[in-house]
Design a protein around this motif. Structure first.
Motif, PDB file in Angstrom:
ATOM      1  N   ALA A  74      -0.391   9.376  10.187  1.00 48.88           N
ATOM      2  CA  ALA A  74       0.477   8.320   9.668  1.00 48.88           C
ATOM      3  C   ALA A  74      -0.184   6.953   9.786  1.00 48.88           C
ATOM      4  N   VAL A  75      -0.779   6.701  10.954  1.00 46.74           N
ATOM      5  CA  VAL A  75      -1.446   5.413  11.155  1.00 46.74           C
ATOM      6  C   VAL A  75      -2.603   5.265  10.173  1.00 46.74           C
ATOM      7  N   ALA A  76      -3.375   6.349  10.040  1.00 45.31           N
ATOM      8  CA  ALA A  76      -4.522   6.297   9.138  1.00 45.31           C
ATOM      9  C   ALA A  76      -4.073   5.909   7.734  1.00 45.31           C
ATOM     10  N   LYS A  77      -2.996   6.489   7.341  1.00 46.94           N
ATOM     11  CA  LYS A  77      -2.495   6.199   5.996  1.00 46.94           C
ATOM     12  C   LYS A  77      -2.094   4.722   5.875  1.00 46.94           C
ATOM     13  N   PHE A 132      -0.538   6.524  21.707  1.00 42.09           N
ATOM     14  CA  PHE A 132      -0.633   5.142  21.222  1.00 42.09           C
ATOM     15  C   PHE A 132      -0.402   5.086  19.713  1.00 42.09           C
ATOM     16  N   THR A 133      -0.746   6.205  19.069  1.00 37.25           N
ATOM     17  CA  THR A 133      -0.581   6.227  17.614  1.00 37.25           C
ATOM     18  C   THR A 133       0.896   6.272  17.218  1.00 37.25           C
ATOM     19  N   GLU A 134       1.703   6.841  18.097  1.00 38.11           N
ATOM     20  CA  GLU A 134       3.133   6.877  17.793  1.00 38.11           C
ATOM     21  C   GLU A 134       3.707   5.463  17.758  1.00 38.11           C
ATOM     22  N   LEU A 135       3.422   4.703  18.835  1.00 41.43           N
ATOM     23  CA  LEU A 135       3.937   3.328  18.864  1.00 41.43           C
ATOM     24  C   LEU A 135       3.353   2.511  17.711  1.00 41.43           C
ATOM     25  N   LEU A 136       2.080   2.747  17.460  1.00 37.65           N
ATOM     26  CA  LEU A 136       1.406   2.006  16.389  1.00 37.65           C
ATOM     27  C   LEU A 136       2.054   2.312  15.045  1.00 37.65           C
ATOM     28  N   ALA A 137       2.266   3.600  14.784  1.00 36.13           N
ATOM     29  CA  ALA A 137       2.863   3.999  13.512  1.00 36.13           C
ATOM     30  C   ALA A 137       4.267   3.408  13.365  1.00 36.13           C
ATOM     31  N   LEU A 166       4.118  -0.117  12.586  1.00 34.65           N
ATOM     32  CA  LEU A 166       3.637  -0.320  11.220  1.00 34.65           C
ATOM     33  C   LEU A 166       4.693   0.100  10.198  1.00 34.65           C
ATOM     34  N   GLY A 167       5.849   0.550  10.696  1.00 32.68           N
ATOM     35  CA  GLY A 167       6.952   0.799   9.781  1.00 32.68           C
ATOM     36  C   GLY A 167       7.302   2.253   9.569  1.00 32.68           C
ATOM     37  N   GLU A 168       6.600   3.144  10.225  1.00 28.48           N
ATOM     38  CA  GLU A 168       6.897   4.561  10.055  1.00 28.48           C
ATOM     39  C   GLU A 168       8.200   4.889  10.800  1.00 28.48           C
ATOM     40  N   LYS A 169       8.922   5.861  10.263  1.00 30.47           N
ATOM     41  CA  LYS A 169      10.147   6.297  10.951  1.00 30.47           C
ATOM     42  C   LYS A 169       9.741   7.094  12.185  1.00 30.47           C
ATOM     43  N   PRO A 170      10.358   6.797  13.361  1.00 27.04           N
ATOM     44  CA  PRO A 170       9.976   7.504  14.585  1.00 27.04           C
ATOM     45  C   PRO A 170      10.007   9.017  14.422  1.00 27.04           C
TER      46      PRO A 170
END
Lengths: 190, 292, 160, 659, 288
Positions: E24-27, E254-259, E262-266
């Motif tokens: 998700a973050v990568a995207k 860390f990618t979860e918090l980052l995502a 960045l606006g991703e749904k938890p």
């Protein structure tokens, strides 16, 4: 306590110490026994010998005792010792080399960890990847504690964290050959 | 084509007066040789060539123009460039007095004297180029042409190792035969970019380090001393061996020294830069201790 | 590797002996000794009456770093059967660093002479301190024995 | 044609017993150039020496060979002898036929052959000997001492007491150095200031001592006996002549700055003296923090100064003076432990160093001698001392042992026990090293009487937990990990060279080791000299040292300097290197290997092809050359030669012994 | 920006959230990831402590494949990263090892393709500046302890941050508007496989870390290692039951918090799959 005959110990342990030194790249003589490794080791509390004592035993030629110890199996390879050693020696590498020697000599003092490692690698060798469900089941069966961690398994399955079937890669045969070749090369090397 | 570029850049430098002379190569008497040329006029630049026969190391000519006014431009292959560094390290050449035109070198070739012109592809590389470790100039102001890749130099010390394997007396016999031939013409010394002394220890009317007799013993003294004097300073251009009229295997002596120095005191190649002092001019506390 | 013939073939030559020399052949070893350590060590050997073969002729130099390789070749040319260069132990040089240069220079020289076909036993370098009288005795004794085994040197010699 | 005389000594039966001395003399008479040869019972005796002197006259000898004992024994004797006989003393050679012959070769026939060879060798060499002269240089009878700590003060007092003027150049506004920061001194526990400040005052009042504080050495030219030294007096902003040191300025100054002297644990003003007993007791303005310099406003000090001494326009001043000797006594810095992440990268306020502890325990320190930890000023009850921080640690620190830490840590634990009743000190150590008078006894008292707990092991991690610091170590004697919850941790940080030691070494032309400590000329025999003649070392700038050692070395350095200054002229070696300029190509390889920096470049002019051109050659400074001869071998062309041991002489010897 | 993606075994099973959030973050950050075809397990610590060469060869095979793709590798798992980096360094520094490894893997790996951790790729290569510019929401002062574990920062020369006091994730927390709690156990070992293989020993290690986090007053712990995650997340229950603990500290990749920031749904990045519920803390800081 029996006194250790250092004269004969040095002679008897020479070959094994040399092997460990070559494999780890660590000159055990350079250790000045400050104990910083053991002070920082997160597993030292559970060890029969602290990492410093393992180094000391190698200095004195008591190599066989080190490969029979539990300490080498408990080492988590976190490398805290290596990062902090004031002589830039790497006790973690020594532990690694001792484990390999212990396996070779048939001493696996800590069956549980040795078994875990073996199952882990067997899983890799046959699938190319680790099959965690199989690993946990296989490991717990082998160590006669079938119910340990069993509690979490269902919820893990539910969360999609465990798969019922191993994921296998196409190059399994290559991986299999790699295991055989690596074993042979290490054996030839000695 | 390098030759065109050489002529252009030489012409430019001479016309603008940036240099007073350009040292390069011109075509020699035979198709298989190219000889040094010293160009001072822009109209003469057409004489310049670069081909597979520009074997001569030009660096040492710079010593002739040490006190000349202005700058001298010189074409440098890998070995010539290392030779220039060597001379700069000996403080015989000043960097701001020379303009270095670098030419990456694919190796020089040789043809049997008297043969008819033929395609150079089939010709063998000269010995010195077969194991060349630095075909690309290590110092230059401009580089003409693209860098070339280093050839496999695994056989660099093959001749040395072969001789090392001989028995003591066999070695002595071999070198005895060689040095017996030496006529002490000193061509090896005169052409050598590591021999930068104003007056050689073997010349002049000071101390007689060397007798005047042309016998084996004096020839041994000369050749061993020469090897020790260029120890850590030889840039392996092979010029000594090329100019030797008696075909003595001089590089088998120089490379022995290079091999030993590298094995004993750590890797060092002379003339790669001017900062790193030759191994006999420095030491390490942890040098090998064989004398006890 | 071929058989090293030098040791076995050459018999002690009597023709080249100085007049009135004793029957047993005594090699001639030229030694370069630094003033501060090895020369003093040899003095101490004398003071302690430590006997060694009369083969060595010491030339006193301020420092082993003063010894030019050309001196060594000249000694062989003029008839030395062996040459010894000796100085202070590394770290003990009276001039601090002289013997470090010596060490490099003569390590290379030894290899070179060997490459030219000299037996390495004929050219040796040693560290002998001012307190090492016994070591001086031992070095000279050993080197004399080595060279006796090899016989007189013919290589690089210009006198017959 | 030379006329060489050969004199063979019997040395009683010492030589004559195993060497046929008469035969030696007879054979010697046959050598080329030898016109006279004789033997005598004791050549070194008065009558023996007379034999030589008489023969010089009678046979017109111009060279002399004495065949006797080792030249290391009697060369000076026979040199004097031929000198009184009318010859240059360097026209002598000796053949060592005793130590190297008669005493070691019992076979008389063989010994005699060797003795003849040795005499032949000496005769061959002496023919090539040339008369040599020692040169001499004038000595400026004034010494410069760089650094005004205890070592520098001691050096200055000793030299000044011997009657020579001395200048102390001190970087800080006051002399006193590290010792002024220290509270008590081991092993006697007497107060550091009580024994130091009287010495500071002595130095200030000594008629032969000039103190230039807040100053640095800018440039050094010349050589032994004649150094031209430029000193940079940094702009003090206070006129030393007008200032009376009344202190009104620093009382009124509104700017508070962390005090360097108090290791940032206390405050000072922007116009300040580092501590009350400063010498000179006159302030400087710290321009980096002073409001006047930062904003242009303020200037209170100028207004309140009763003598008008404050001068904001003052600039650095350069003064140049000539000195005969230099003593370097620049001391040490404390190792910066912020490289240790495992000890908190210097970020934990209650992890302090030994010097911090000194200030905390000092009665005139920031806490008035009450030990309070920096973070919350609580009195610490459990204190952990960690030794070898930065010492004996090749990974993050220095390889060496800092020598002083074992003792000062013991002292700290003692002071803890005295000052905070009921406190407990834990000391982590690898070894306890107490080689000094009364040191081991002091250590024993610390453990016994004062109850400090020694634990053998290096600490791996210190981390905060609540208001405690958790210290993790291994008791390596027991083989078990241990943990201590401490209130404060004191690191016995290594002594390291001053950060600018390398720069000063280059300015002075002296060498320094891998750790930037200045290198002595010989580790055993010349411990206070440097390779640069006339420059001496005192105190911790040469390597870690405690106070007694620093003072002892200071005395030694002073004695060396006095020895030099006491002469009006200094004789230099006669056997020095010489350059044949016509042969020298100026490659200067010799320069790079000379251990004494005696070789320099020289530009000479010569005619080439009808015009004059300049070129460089090597040039040997005869005052600095010690005659080792390393340069002569480095020179391939042989343009360098060592007088007394020339290539010609040595080759003549080689040929003679090979005959 | 494009990398060969090496998820490793964990990210396909126990670390599935890490996989989801990484992708998700990568995207979101326009990092193109191309999974290494037919990748194999890196062997983890079992590999190199059993057979040294095997320990190098297993990761080297993956690197060799990536080298053919002409890409550097991104390996989110700390253990995989450590093994691959070790192989990279070993092969680069010794032609002998390179040859041996090539013989075993039947592929030559020249060391041209290197490996980077997800931390390096997202926080260093893309960079916090760009991340800050793309934030949709912030952590609102959430007190987060960054936990790095061992393998990301050790040994010297292989680790990607300071071994005693790394700051890469702390800086991210600050950039995302959280409070990066400074605590002393950032690189203390969680026991790796010990909580599984020797649970008494391993659980004590996990316990120490959680306790320190607890007294440091954190809302959550963030990590970049699937094994650390499992140990810290899954073992809390064990500790509470068997050792009388009372832990309830949500653990995040860390990618979860980052995502999320960045606006991703938890829910899309897997936070519901954790053993310790994340709902409360996300709720508290309005991150639902």
């Amino acid at each position: 306590m029996q006194p250790i005959n250092l004269t004969s110990a040095l002679a008897a342990g020479k070959d094994l110490v040399a092997k460990v030194q070559t494999a780890s790249g660590v000159d055990v003589k350079a250790c000045y026994q400050c104990g910083k490794c053991s002070a920082g080791c997160p597993v030292a509390f559970a060890m029969d010998y602290t990492p410093r004592q393992v180094m000391r035993m190698l200095q004195l030629g008591l190599a066989e005792e080190t490969i029979k110890s539990r300490a080498i199996w408990l080492c988590a390879q976190c490398e805290t010792c290596s990062a902090r050693c004031p002589r830039s020696l790497e006790p973690a590498k020594v532990m690694e080399a001792l484990r390999i020697e212990a396996k070779r000599a048939g001493f696996e003092a800590d069956d549980e960890i040795a078994t875990f490692n073996e199952k882990f690698l067997r899983s890799v060798a046959s699938n190319g990847r680790v099959f965690e469900a199989g690993l946990i089941v296989g490991y717990n069966m082998a160590t006669v504690q079938p119910l340990k961690d069993a509690g979490v398994a269902p919820s893990m399955l539910a969360k999609g964290k465990l798969k019922l079937f191993p994921s296998k890669i196409r190059g399994r045969d290559v991986i299999n050959r790699m295991f055989t070749k690596a074993e042979k090369m290490e054996a030839d090397n000695k | 084509m390098i030759t065109e570029k050489m002529r252009d850049v030489a012409k430019d430098l001479l016309t603008k007066g940036e240099v007073n002379m350009v040292i390069g190569w011109e075509k020699g008497t035979f198709w298989y040789n190219s000889t040094p040329v010293f160009i001072t006029k822009a109209e003469d630049v057409e004489r310049l060539v670069f081909d597979e026969f520009c074997t001569n190391n030009l660096a040492k000519y710079l010593l002739d123009y040490k006190t000349a006014e202005g700058k001298v431009a010189i074409f440098v292959k890998g070995c010539d460039a290392r030779a220039v560094n060597r001379l700069m390290q000996d403080q015989q050449v000043q960097r701001d007095k020379v303009y270095l035109l670098g030419i990456p070198c694919g190796g020089m070739k040789e043809a049997a004297p008297g043969t008819q012109p033929q395609a150079t592809e089939g010709l063998p590389l000269v010995e010195k180029c077969q194991n060349c470790t630095s075909p690309n100039p290590v110092v230059f102001d401009v580089l003409l042409g693209d860098q070339v890749s280093v050839r496999d130099t695994q056989n660099r010390f093959a001749a040395v190792e072969k001789l090392e394997a001989l028995g003591t007396d066999e070695k002595y016999a071999y070198w005895g035969e060689m040095f017996d031939k030496c006529i002490r013409c000193y061509a090896c010394r005169n052409v050598c970019p590591a021999c930068s002394c104003r007056e050689c220890a073997f010349d002049g009317n000071g101390l007689n380090w060397l007798g005047k007799q042309n016998n084996l013993q004096e020839n041994q003294m000369f050749n061993i001393t020469r090897a020790m004097h260029v120890a850590g300073r030889c840039i392996e251009c092979g010029e000594c061996e090329r100019v030797c009229p008696m075909d003595l295997p001089l590089m088998a002596i120089n490379r022995k020294v290079i091999k030993d120095l590298n094995e004993l005191f750590g890797a060092y190649e002379a003339g790669m830069d001017v900062e790193n002092r030759p191994p006999l001019g420095q030491f390490k506390l942890e040098d090998p201790e064989k004398f006890m | 590797m071929s058989l090293d013939t030098e040791a076995v073939q050459q018999q002690p030559a009597t023709a080249a002996q100085p007049e009135g020399a004793p029957q047993e052949w005594e090699p001639r070893i030229v030694g370069f000794a630094c003033n501060w350590c090895t020369y003093a060590g040899a003095d101490l050997a004398g003071l302690s009456r430590l006997q060694y073969p009369p083969s060595i002729r010491l030339i006193r130099v301020p420092c082993s770093g003063r010894v030019n390789p050309q001196f060594v070749i000249r000694a062989f040319q003029r008839g030395a059967d062996g040459v010894l260069v000796a100085g202070c132990h590394p770290g003990d040089c009276h001039y601090s660093t002289g013997n470090y240069f010596t060490r490099r220079r003569f390590l290379l020289m030894q290899n070179m002479l060997q490459y030219m076909g000299m037996d390495p036993r004929r050219f040796q370098a040693r560290w002998i301190s001012g307190s090492e009288g016994p070591k001086f005795q031992q070095v000279i004794t050993q080197m004399t024995e080595d060279i006796k085994a090899l016989g007189p040197n013919r290589k690089m010699r210009d006198v017959e | 044609m030379r006329k060489v005389g050969v004199f063979v000594c019997h040395c009683g039966s010492n030589i004559a017993g195993t060497v046929d001395v008469e035969k030696v003399a007879q054979e010697a008479a046959k050598f080329p150039n030898v016109v006279f040869a004789t033997d005598y019972k004791y050549m070194c005796s008065e009558p023996g020496q007379q034999v030589i002197k008489d023969a010089i006259k009678e046979h017109n000898l111009d060279r002399v060979v004495v065949a006797s004992c080792s030249p290391r024994m009697h060369e000076p004797t026979f040199r004097r002898c031929i000198q009184t006989g009318g010859l240059n003393p360097y026209l002598l050679e000796m053949a060592n036929i005793r130590e190297h012959c008669s005493w070691v070769h019992p076979d008389k026939a063989k010994g005699t052959v060797k003795a003849i060879d040795l005499v032949r060798k000496a005769a061959a060499k002496v023919v090539k000997n040339e008369p040599l002269q020692k040169s001499s240089i004038n000595i400026t009878k004034r010494a410069l001492v760089i650094g005004g700590g205890i070592a520098g003060i001691q050096v200055a007092l000793d030299i000044a007491d011997a009657g020579f003027p001395v200048t102390i150049v001190e970087k800080e506004p006051t002399i006193g150095g590290r010792m002024a920061q220290i509270d008590k001194t081991f092993p006697t526990l007497d107060c550091s200031a009580c024994i130091l400040t009287p010495k500071m005052v002595d130095a200030a009042q000594h008629p032969n001592i000039e103190i230039i504080s807040y100053a640095e050495v800018d440039k050094v030219e010349g050589y032994v006996g004649n150094f031209d030294i430029t000193i940079r007096k940094k702009a003090r902003s206070v006129d030393m002549n007008k200032c009376t040191g009344c202190g009104t300025c620093w009382e009124k100054c509104p700017t508070k700055v962390d005090s360097e002297f108090d290791m940032q644990l206390g405050k000072r003003k922007a116009i300040y003296t580092p501590f009350p007993q400063a010498v000179p007791n006159k302030p400087v303005i710290d321009r980096e923090h002073c409001l006047k310099f930062k904003t242009g406003k303020c200037g209170i000090c100028e207004k309140v100064c009763p003598t008008g001494a404050v001068d904001f326009t003052m600039e650095d001043e350069l003064i140049t003076q000539q000195y005969g000797a230099i003593v370097v006594a620049t001391g040490f810095d404390q190792f910066d432990h912020s490289v240790y992440g495992e000890y908190g990268y210097g970020k934990y306020p209650d992890v302090i160093t030994g010097l911090h502890f000194e200030r905390l325990v000092n009665a005139s320190g920031p806490t008035m001698g009450k030990i309070k930890r920096p973070s919350d000023h609580k009195v610490p009850e459990t204190v952990v001392f960690i030794k070898c921080v930065g010492s004996r640690d090749e990974a993050k620190g220095k390889t060496y042992c800092s020598r002083t830490c074992c003792m000062y840590t013991a002292k700290h634990a003692t002071l803890m026990a005295e000052k905070v009743k009921g406190s407990k000190s834990y000391i982590f150590y690898m070894d306890v090293r107490t080689p000094g008078k009364g040191y081991e006894e002091f250590y024993k008292r610390t453990q016994g009487e004062y109850g400090a707990q020694y634990i053998r092991g290096r600490v791996s991690k210190v981390y905060p937990k609540g208001d405690k610091l958790v210290v993790r170590g291994e008791d390596s004697l027991l083989g078990r990990p241990v943990e201590i919850e401490a209130d404060m941790v004191v690191l016995a940080s290594a002594m390291v060279a001053r950060s600018d030691a390398g720069d000063l070494a280059r300015t002075l032309g002296i060498s320094y080791d891998k750790d930037n400590f200045f290198t002595e000329a010989h580790p055993k025999l010349r411990p206070v000299e440097t390779h640069t003649a006339g420059v001496f070392l005192a105190g911790a700038c040469q390597g870690p040292k405690d106070i007694p050692d620093s003072v002892a070395q200071a005395g030694a350095a002073a004695a060396k300097a006095i020895g030099l200054l006491a002469k009006s002229q200094m004789e230099t070696e006669a056997t020095v290197s010489q350059v044949d300029e016509s042969r020298c190509s100026g490659c200067l390889l010799c320069k790079s290997i000379c251990p004494y920096k005696a070789i320099d470049v020289k530009i000479i002019a010569e005619r080439v092809g009808g015009k004059t051109v300049e070129r460089q050659v090597a040039s040997v400074n005869k005052s600095l050359c010690q005659g080792c001869g390393a340069c002569t071998v480095a020179c391939r062309a042989g343009s360098l030669n060592l007088l007394g041991f020339t290539n010609e002489q040595i080759l003549a010897e080689v040929e003679a012994v090979c005959l | 920006m494009k990398y060969a993606y090496y998820p490793g075994c964990s990210l396909h099973s126990t670390g599935i959230e890490y996989n989801m959030s990484t992708l998700a973050v990568a995207k979101k950050l326009n990092v193109e990831l191309e999974e290494i075809p037919d990748w194999n397990c890196c062997g983890a610590s079992a590999g190199h402590t059993t057979n040294h060469l095997l320990g190098l060869a297993l990761p080297a095979r993956n690197l060799a494949i990536a080298e053919k793709q002409g890409l550097d590798v991104m390996a989110p798992c700390a253990s995989c990263y450590n093994r691959m980096k070790t192989a990279e360094v070993a092969v680069k520094s010794s032609p002998e090892i390179r040859a041996k490894v090539a013989e075993i893997t039947e592929m030559d790996y020249a060391g041209n393709s290197g490996v980077k951790s997800a931390l390096e790729v997202f926080l260093k290569e893309v960079g916090l500046e760009k991340i800050k510019a793309s934030l949709v929401r912030n952590l609102g002062g959430m007190k987060v302890a960054a936990y790095y574990g061992c393998l990301l920062v050790r040994p010297n020369g292989i680790g990607m941050d300071d071994p005693e006091d790394p700051m890469t994730m702390d800086d991210m927390i600050t950039a995302l508007g959280g409070e990066a709690v400074q605590w002393p156990f950032k690189t203390e070992c969680c026991g790796a496989s010990l909580p599984t293989a020797r649970s008494k020993v391993g659980l004590k290690m996990v316990n120490d870390i959680l306790q320190m986090a607890d007294i440091s007053g954190v809302d959550a712990i963030v990590t970049a290692c699937p094994l650390c995650f499992v140990n810290l997340d899954m073992r809390q229950n064990d500790l509470n039951k068997k050792a009388g603990g009372n832990f309830n500290i949500p653990i995040f990749y860390f990618t979860e918090l980052l995502a999320i920031a960045l606006g991703e749904k938890p829910g899309k990045v897997g936070v519901k799959k954790h053993f310790v519920s994340t709902a409360q803390v996300l709720d508290k800081y309005n991150l639902k």
